[in-house]
Design a protein around this motif. Structure first.
Motif: not given
Length: 502
Positions: A158, A161-162, A166-167, A171-173, A175
């Motif tokens: 997490q 991703m943040k 994600t960028r 794939v968005p967080a 997920s």
């Protein structure tokens, strides 16, 4: 996830701590809505049934999952090979429920004559569900990518991703936002299902279809508007199928290479209009929305999957295949031992390829060939298909088909299924059933129920030399993909052939 289905020791509702970031605020707002309606029900003394679904996937029998969030985000990450490890490890899980289960529960509760109220989380017990390791291994198998190795604490993923992941990946967080190590109270849900007269289904049975559907949908390029929209989706055996219901003998149509059942929709609709019979278009295993087969040998796996699908059709059927699909339906007909299957072979392909570059490519390792298919440009596919379309049929169809092929081949699953069959065609490792020599030994009553339609302009394949000479043959002045582009003529030929069988 709402905490308001449970009470504290004093009989009051549990409290939610405020968290300032936007995602948590969104979740917190949903929790407050849950609390508000509960307090209103208590104040006005009416029975309240609260249904809390877990992550929702598509229904039985098709697994068609229109919402690409939830598990779709996880599938997208695996599809892009961005999930090399198991988030959280085996102690974590992703609770799932099919949307027909949700609908059935809501309908039952709304019709109860004397509702008692209650809170019903719609999910199985944690110990009865696949943990994250099992789930990701199943998804990786279905998506034809390497299985994740090892585990990483969920907070690390997490945070990554943040912090820009994600960028970088697209794939968005979210997920991983649905993954949890919690267990949920399901006693009320189990009692409700007892009243409904059903047991909780094992999600493992549905996951292959859900995975294939989402994998295809995430790579989907819509067909032109003139393609019919009144068809229905269904499933037979482990094969996804689309089509129309009707009267009389059903038509079952199997597509060829680089395509799916969707590309056969114009042919299917035309045939349905001309005959009034049921028409079903099947996705081969690993193509379109059908899960991969479980056999190492490509052709044998396809034949076995089709045989199981045919078992669900009782009585006479007209079984039609195009290209490699023709070889598959022919072998399935022979293996079935059934005498009530009429066989239509459109440009049949097995051991009849002309010398070309694909023979050389087929000798490359599977992974290399799959990569070459995925890397081929849209322009290259467009040039290939432009030769099959002319005059009014063109209308940008060559561009649309090229776009769809290029898009679908970005799926490792679909690219792998195409590569496997291409390698089978061009490798020369074919058994007796996979060529058409067995048709020479057929009795006359079988050959009388078989039709071959051959496009004389095909430059990649020649007419099978070992085809029984007594099989009815119709030549048309088109190339390999005539069932897709000259579908009206093809449907007319098939309908006329069907009339001769009556």
């Amino acid at each position: 996830m709402s905490p308001y289905g449970q009470r504290n020791e004093q009989g009051g509702y549990l409290q939610v701590d405020h968290v300032g970031d936007q995602e948590s605020a969104y979740e917190e707002m949903k929790f407050h809505a849950d609390l508000l309606i509960r307090e209103h029900a208590e104040e006005h003394n009416y029975p309240l049934s609260v249904v809390n679904p877990s992550t929702v996937v598509g229904p039985r029998p098709t697994g068609e999952t229109e919402q690409t969030g939830g598990i779709g985000l996880l599938i997208q990450a695996i599809q892009k090979r961005l999930m090399p490890v198991v988030p959280g490890g085996s102690s974590y899980w992703l609770p799932l429920v099919e949307n027909d289960i949700v609908a059935r529960t809501l309908v039952f509760l709304s019709k109860e004559a004397d509702p008692a109220g209650g809170t019903y989380p719609l999910l199985a017990r944690k110990e009865d569900s696949p943990n994250m390791k099992e789930l990701l291994h199943l998804l990786a198998h279905e998506l034809d990518v390497p299985k994740p190795k090892g585990a990483v604490p969920l907070p690390w993923i997490q945070w990554a991703m943040k912090s820009g992941g994600t960028r970088l990946t697209g794939v968005p967080a979210e997920s991983v936002a649905f993954i949890t190590n919690r267990s949920f109270p399901v006693e009320e849900t189990e009692a409700l299902f007892t009243r409904m007269g059903q047991s909780w289904p094992d999600i493992r049975e549905q996951l292959p279809l859900v995975t294939a559907d989402l994998d295809y949908r995430l790579r989907y390029t819509p067909l032109p508007e003139e393609v019919p929209a009144d068809y229905i989706r269904s499933r037979s055996g482990n094969m996804a199928m689309i089509g129309w219901e009707g009267e009389g003998e059903p038509w079952i149509i199997v597509h060829g290479l680089l395509q799916s059942a969707d590309e056969m929709l114009p042919l299917g609709e035309q045939l349905w209009k001309e005959t009034g019979n049921p028409v079903w278009l099947m996705d081969l295993a690993g193509f379109g929305r059908s899960p991969v087969h479980q056999v190492d040998e490509a052709f044998e796996g396809q034949v076995g999957t089709l045989l199981k699908a045919l078992d669900e059709f009782e009585g006479p059927v007209k079984l039609v295949g195009h290209s490699i699909g023709a070889a598959i339906v022919a072998a399935a007909q022979l293996r079935s031992g059934r005498t009530d299957i009429r066989l239509g072979l459109l440009q049949p392909v097995a051991n009849n390829s002309n010398p070309n570059v694909l023979r050389w490519i087929s000798r490359l390792p599977r992974g290399v060939m799959r990569s070459l298919l995925r890397l081929r440009s849209e322009k290259s596919w467009e040039r290939m298909f432009s030769v099959y379309i002319s005059g009014e049929d063109k209308k940008g169809m060559d561009h649309m088909i090229a776009k769809r092929i290029r898009s679908s081949l970005q799926s490792p699953r679909i690219a792998g299924a195409n590569a496997d069959l291409l390698r089978w065609i061009h490798s020369g490792k074919r058994g007796r059933v996979s060529s058409f020599s067995w048709m020479k030994e057929w009795a006359d009553d079988h050959t009388n129920h078989t039709l071959v339609v051959w496009g004389k302009e095909d430059r990649e394949y020649h007419y099978p030399q070992d085809m029984n000479s007594q099989v009815k043959r119709i030549d048309v002045p088109y190339g390999h993909y005539f069932p897709t582009f000259q579908y009206k003529e093809t449907a007319a030929i098939l309908a006329e052939w069907a009339d001769t069988l009556k």
